[in-house]
Design an enzyme around this catalytic site. Structure first.
Site, PDB file in Angstrom:
ATOM      1  CD  GLU A   1      57.647 -30.836  19.998  1.00 29.79           C
ATOM      2  OE1 GLU A   1      57.613 -29.866  20.768  1.00 29.79           O
ATOM      3  OE2 GLU A   1      58.185 -31.914  20.313  1.00 29.79           O
TER       4      GLU A   1
ATOM      5  CE1 TYR B   1      61.845 -26.913  22.014  1.00 33.30           C
ATOM      6  CE2 TYR B   1      59.641 -27.410  21.212  1.00 33.30           C
ATOM      7  CZ  TYR B   1      60.752 -27.760  21.938  1.00 33.30           C
ATOM      8  OH  TYR B   1      60.786 -28.966  22.583  1.00 33.30           O
TER       9      TYR B   1
ATOM     10  CG  ASP C   1      62.052 -26.351  25.766  1.00 32.54           C
ATOM     11  OD1 ASP C   1      63.206 -26.503  26.213  1.00 32.54           O
ATOM     12  OD2 ASP C   1      61.188 -27.238  25.839  1.00 32.54           O
TER      13      ASP C   1
END
Ligand code: SF4
Length: 372
Positions: A60, A143, A161
């Site tokens: 990520e 996030y 996002d």
């Protein structure tokens, strides 16, 4: 009588319940269509094969502002060198930056490393499984924390996002502005119980492969029957186009000095967005004509004397939104003098060692141009 419903109140209640059931059925059908599609179309990505918290976290962070295709080789190499939190925490920052070189946004690598050190000292080397603890680590925002908790821990945590915001707007046919919390509420509401990991990945995949920014592939979309923008024919106008991002042009003068098998390296950073502890002596300039005087000054400061300069070419490099042009100058101290003691944060470093220490692709390109 108090506490007894009138006929009309009872009918209103029945209608509300029927409406809620319909909404629940519709949400369940939406979730099912999306999950079925994901099971058939999911990409085989390395971080999906064994989605441990560490692997999801690294992926990520790498995927922030960066395409999957670009990330893939970096991810594989990174995991080979640092297969877990402890090995990452044991590494030096330069080793981490070396593997990150070329991926850009280098603060991500520094934060990843600092967070690994904290995870080892505060959480016995295991990524924590709560939102508060994850958010307290460097480089982990809402996030990323949501992605780690939902994908790796299967906790019912939302993720939002740009892709997911666009998807929500299209599904609801929203053309105006909405506050950030609206999207987080929507993204939390549609997660089916016990399936956060698969569902959030399915949503991400839909945004990446089908509900594309400029030309959404609506006929292939598994949730087209639930999409308001498709029904209205407004999908490609949501969200409304924004002015293009502006790039910043930056001009550098870079000095390459080789002497007696050694290269002159500098620990002084010309700009904090260039990665690595070491670089070539360099200065920012405001005009092309200032390049040679700036390179002369760098050489005088570093070596304490004037040297002959030869222009070796120009290299171009991009770091995030910056477009860098570097004018490279080669300098050779006169052969008859001994190796001068460098100053101004510079050191002589053996050639092969220098190649290892220069983590920025900008300096590597400049070095290739500056070698005779
Ligand atoms: Fe996106 Fe089109 Fe699917 Fe709607 S139907 S979610 S606009 S791809």
């Amino acid at each position: 009588m108090r506490g007894t419903l009138s006929n009309s109140q009872a009918m209103t209640g029945n209608r509300r319940r029927a409406g809620q059931n319909l909404l629940r059925d519709r949400t369940a059908a939406f979730q099912e269509s999306l999950l079925r599609w994901f099971a058939r179309h999911r990409r085989d990505l390395p971080w999906r094969r064994t989605p441990t918290p560490y692997r999801v976290w690294v992926s990520e962070i790498m995927l922030q502002q960066t395409r999957v295709r670009t990330v893939l080789p970096y991810y594989e190499l990174f995991l080979k060198h640092f297969p877990d939190v402890r090995s990452l925490a044991r590494a030096s920052e330069s080793e981490v930056l070396e593997l990150w070189a070329g991926l850009g946004y280098y603060a991500r690598a520094r934060n990843l490393h600092q967070a690994a050190v904290r995870i080892v000292s505060e959480h016995r080397g295991r990524l924590p499984g709560t939102l508060e603890e994850l958010l307290s680590l460097p480089g982990i925002g809402r996030y990323t924390a949501g992605a780690i908790l939902s994908i790796a821990f299967n906790k019912s945590m939302p993720i939002v996002d740009g892709n997911i915001r666009r998807l929500i707007c299209r599904l609801h046919g929203i053309t105006g502005r909405r506050g950030e919390e609206f999207f987080w509420r929507q993204a939390a509401a549609w997660i089916p119980a016990g399936q956060a990991s698969e569902f959030n990945q399915a949503v991400m995949e839909l945004g990446a492969l089908v509900c594309l920014p400029s030309s959404p592939l609506c006929p292939k979309c598994p949730v087209r029957d639930f999409c308001e923008a498709r029904r209205l024919g407004t999908a490609d106008r949501i969200p409304p186009s924004r002015p293009r991002a502006t790039f910043q042009s930056v001009l550098f003068a870079v000095l390459v000095v080789e002497w007696d098998g050694h290269l002159l390296l500098s620990r002084k950073h010309v700009a904090d967005y260039i990665p690595g502890e070491w670089g070539l002596p360099a200065a920012t300039i405001t005009a092309e004509k200032a390049a040679r005087p700036a390179a002369s000054l760098l050489a005088r400061r570093a070596l304490g004397m004037s040297v002959l300069l030869e222009e070796a070419g120009t290299v171009s490099h991009a770091i995030t939104y910056r477009r860098i042009r570097a004018r490279v100058f080669r300098a050779k101290p006169a052969r008859k003098i001994p190796l001068p003691a460098p100053r101004a944060g510079c050191s002589w470093v053996g050639r092969s060692e220098a190649g290892r220490l220069l983590t920025s692709s900008l300096y590597r390109k400049a070095l290739r141009a500056g070698r005779p």
